[in-house]
Design a protein around this motif. Structure first.
Motif: not given
Lengths: 202, 202
Positions: A61, A85-87, A107-108, A130, A134, A141-142, A163, A170
């Motif tokens: 990450c 995944l939270c960017v 996270y990323h 990232l 994926l 969900e991102v 994405i 998203v």
């Protein structure tokens, strides 16, 4: 006439290089340390050195982790939700979101934000790792949690276009009035967003 | 879940101990250094250590000097006026006065100020070395340049009572409106001082 001895001037110069610390604050800090016990200075010196030598980045990450550890605590955790995944832009953003206690996914960390003016394109930040991540391990969900700034919005738009074709949902963080804020003092853009993003009450 | 690795948290803690740096500024600094080149951190660490090991106090005036040097540059100088002695609270005050270029005498740094509330009496600061110095090497005039605060005024009054009997002229820095200031915005005390200290124009 040299009013400040070199070792003190060197410290003032070193402090002045930090963001938000001007020459006056830098001298105040240096002269404070001059009076304070040696321990305060030596502890800070040691902490500075060991932060640089004892930290590294998570292979997955890109958040900060202890040197020698491949994965950060969050990536290594088995209790966190792998489907979310939270960017974010920076490690500090991870800390801010963790502090809410409202997020249990992973996270990323992009380690930056797209900024054509400063010459920062997708290759300069962790966007391809990232997308690779994926593709190999699809999530449900991102959540794009880039800053609500021009660069943050640009980056989010870019990521969204990359994405969505992977068949992944998203989302972006909600925009609107900050809690405890005043409509009277809200800036025009925030108020516009709060209006267009209004939610119906059932 | 440990969101911040220990080495980073240690640095944040070390920064937080400095005056005027709260937890938010401390994290901002730490994360800035994390991204910045290693050199910035290492230079600051080195400057911190060498300031503590390479500085000392002038034997005569108690200003900061290089370790190993008995006298500071100003005390050692033969071009400075030996008949004028300016008494200040801190080394930073020497720098401020030197910057004006308007003073050619010597200094005495009290390294503090009388403060009964904090238990700081004449023994805790460099008052007796000053009186000793004046007895051994009388000067024409002592300029009391303590801060225009309650403690500074107390210290100046104490010194004045001790120095006048030695037959030495004692003066204090002028009080009044700061240059570039606005009468409209001056506080009551400053304006009172400016009135009572008004100077006739010939």
């Amino acid at each position: 006439m040299r009013a400040i001895p070199d070792p003190v001037q060197n410290l003032i110069d070193a402090f002045s290089r930090l963001p938000g610390i001007g020459p006056k604050t830098a001298s105040r800090l240096a002269f404070y340390l001059l009076k304070a016990s040696d321990e305060v200075s030596f502890d800070l010196a040691k902490a500075l050195e060991s932060m640089k030598t004892k930290t590294s980045h998570c292979r997955l990450c890109f958040n900060i982790t202890m040197a020698g550890e491949e994965l950060c605590d969050i990536c290594a955790s088995s209790t966190r939700n792998d489907d979310l995944l939270c960017v974010v832009e920076e490690p500090l953003d991870v800390i801010a979101i963790e502090r809410t206690g409202a997020y249990q996914g992973k996270y990323h960390v992009l380690q930056g934000v797209l900024s054509p003016i400063e010459g920062i394109g997708p290759d300069q930040i962790k966007i391809f790792p990232l997308l690779e991540r994926l593709k190999n391990h699809p999530v449900e969900e991102v959540i794009l949690a880039t800053n609500p700034s021009m660069e943050g919005d640009t980056t989010a738009l870019y990521l969204q276009q990359r994405i969505l074709p992977l068949g992944i949902k998203v989302s972006r963080l909600a925009r609107g009035l900050p809690v405890g804020g005043d409509i009277e003092y809200a800036d025009q853009n925030t108020l516009q967003r709060a209006l267009s993003g209004r939610q119906s009450v059932d």
